[in-house]
Design a protein around this motif. Structure first.
Motif, short mmCIF file in Angstrom:
data_model
loop_
_atom_site.label_atom_id
_atom_site.label_comp_id
_atom_site.label_asym_id
_atom_site.label_seq_id
_atom_site.Cartn_x
_atom_site.Cartn_y
_atom_site.Cartn_z
N SER A 112 101.83 63.54 73.67
CA SER A 112 100.53 63.39 74.33
C SER A 112 99.91 64.75 74.60
O SER A 112 100.55 65.79 74.46
CB SER A 112 100.70 62.63 75.64
N ARG A 113 98.67 64.73 75.05
CA ARG A 113 98.00 65.98 75.40
C ARG A 113 98.73 66.69 76.52
O ARG A 113 98.74 67.92 76.60
CB ARG A 113 96.55 65.68 75.79
N GLY A 114 99.38 65.91 77.39
CA GLY A 114 100.11 66.49 78.51
C GLY A 114 101.52 66.94 78.15
O GLY A 114 102.22 67.51 78.99
N GLY A 115 101.95 66.64 76.93
CA GLY A 115 103.26 67.10 76.50
C GLY A 115 104.37 66.05 76.52
O GLY A 115 105.51 66.35 76.15
N SER A 116 104.05 64.82 76.92
CA SER A 116 105.06 63.77 76.90
C SER A 116 105.33 63.35 75.46
O SER A 116 104.41 63.17 74.68
CB SER A 116 104.59 62.57 77.71
N SER A 133 91.24 70.82 61.97
CA SER A 133 90.07 71.69 61.82
C SER A 133 88.82 70.83 61.76
O SER A 133 88.89 69.62 61.50
CB SER A 133 90.19 72.54 60.56
N GLY A 134 87.67 71.47 62.00
CA GLY A 134 86.41 70.75 61.96
C GLY A 134 85.79 70.67 63.34
O GLY A 134 86.25 71.32 64.29
N ASN A 135 84.77 69.88 63.46
CA ASN A 135 84.04 69.74 64.72
C ASN A 135 84.50 68.51 65.49
O ASN A 135 84.38 67.40 65.01
CB ASN A 135 82.54 69.65 64.44
N PHE A 136 85.04 68.73 66.66
CA PHE A 136 85.44 67.63 67.53
C PHE A 136 85.58 68.18 68.94
O PHE A 136 85.62 69.39 69.15
CB PHE A 136 86.75 66.98 67.07
N PHE A 137 85.68 67.27 69.92
CA PHE A 137 85.75 67.71 71.30
C PHE A 137 87.19 67.92 71.78
O PHE A 137 87.51 68.94 72.38
CB PHE A 137 85.06 66.70 72.21
N SER A 138 88.06 66.93 71.51
CA SER A 138 89.44 67.07 71.96
C SER A 138 90.36 66.18 71.15
O SER A 138 89.92 65.29 70.44
CB SER A 138 89.55 66.71 73.45
N ILE A 139 91.63 66.45 71.28
CA ILE A 139 92.67 65.63 70.63
C ILE A 139 93.56 65.03 71.72
O ILE A 139 94.02 65.76 72.60
CB ILE A 139 93.52 66.46 69.66
N ASN A 140 93.80 63.74 71.62
CA ASN A 140 94.70 63.09 72.57
C ASN A 140 96.11 63.12 72.00
O ASN A 140 96.74 64.17 71.95
CB ASN A 140 94.22 61.68 72.87
N ILE A 141 96.61 62.00 71.56
CA ILE A 141 97.96 61.95 71.03
C ILE A 141 98.02 62.51 69.60
O ILE A 141 97.16 62.23 68.79
CB ILE A 141 98.50 60.52 71.05
N MET A 142 99.05 63.31 69.34
CA MET A 142 99.36 63.76 67.99
C MET A 142 100.74 63.22 67.63
O MET A 142 101.60 63.04 68.51
CB MET A 142 99.32 65.28 67.88
N ALA A 143 100.95 62.96 66.36
CA ALA A 143 102.19 62.31 65.97
C ALA A 143 102.60 62.69 64.56
O ALA A 143 101.79 63.19 63.77
CB ALA A 143 102.03 60.79 66.06
#
Length: 121
Positions: A52-56, A25-35
């Motif tokens: 990854s953002r693409g689902g890998s 949450s909060g102000n940001f443009f995008s998220i790349n990798i989540m872990a």
């Protein structure tokens, strides 16, 4: 201010399942990798799974075939944990690489506060 909030931890018997979720949450443009990372009692924090953002996705050898990481939108990541073992007991942390705004060429690293998962034998 960007925040990552985890939920879904708890006490479960060996062989059971738990699903963790984490939402940014909060102000940001995008998220790349989540872990997802975890810190077992008395041990250092270790990587569990990344997506990854693409689902890998990637997984630690210790959880392959039992855990599944997924993302259902730009802000939420899940960790489905099946066939849990006592050695999976740990505090589980969400992590994300977040691009602050459209003009940024870098990603800031954020951590959630963690959620406890305890597996009883």
């Amino acid at each position: 201010q960007v925040q990552l909030v985890e939920s879904g931890g708890g006490l479960v018997q060996a062989g059971g399942s738990v699903r963790l979720s984490c939402t940014a949450s909060g102000n940001f443009f995008s998220i790349n990798i989540m872990a997802w990372y975890r810190r077992p009692p008395g041990k250092q924090r270790e990587s569990v799974a990344t997506i990854s953002r693409g689902g890998s996705s990637t997984y630690a050898d210790s959880v392959k075939g039992r855990f599944t990481i997924s993302r259902d939108n730009a802000k939420t990541v899940y960790l489905e944990m099946n066939d849990l073992k006592p050695e999976d007991t740990a505090v589980y942390y969400c992590n994300a690489a977040i691009q602050p705004d459209i003009n940024s060429y870098y990603y800031d690293n954020y951590w959630g506060r963690g959620t406890q998962v305890t597996v009883s034998s």
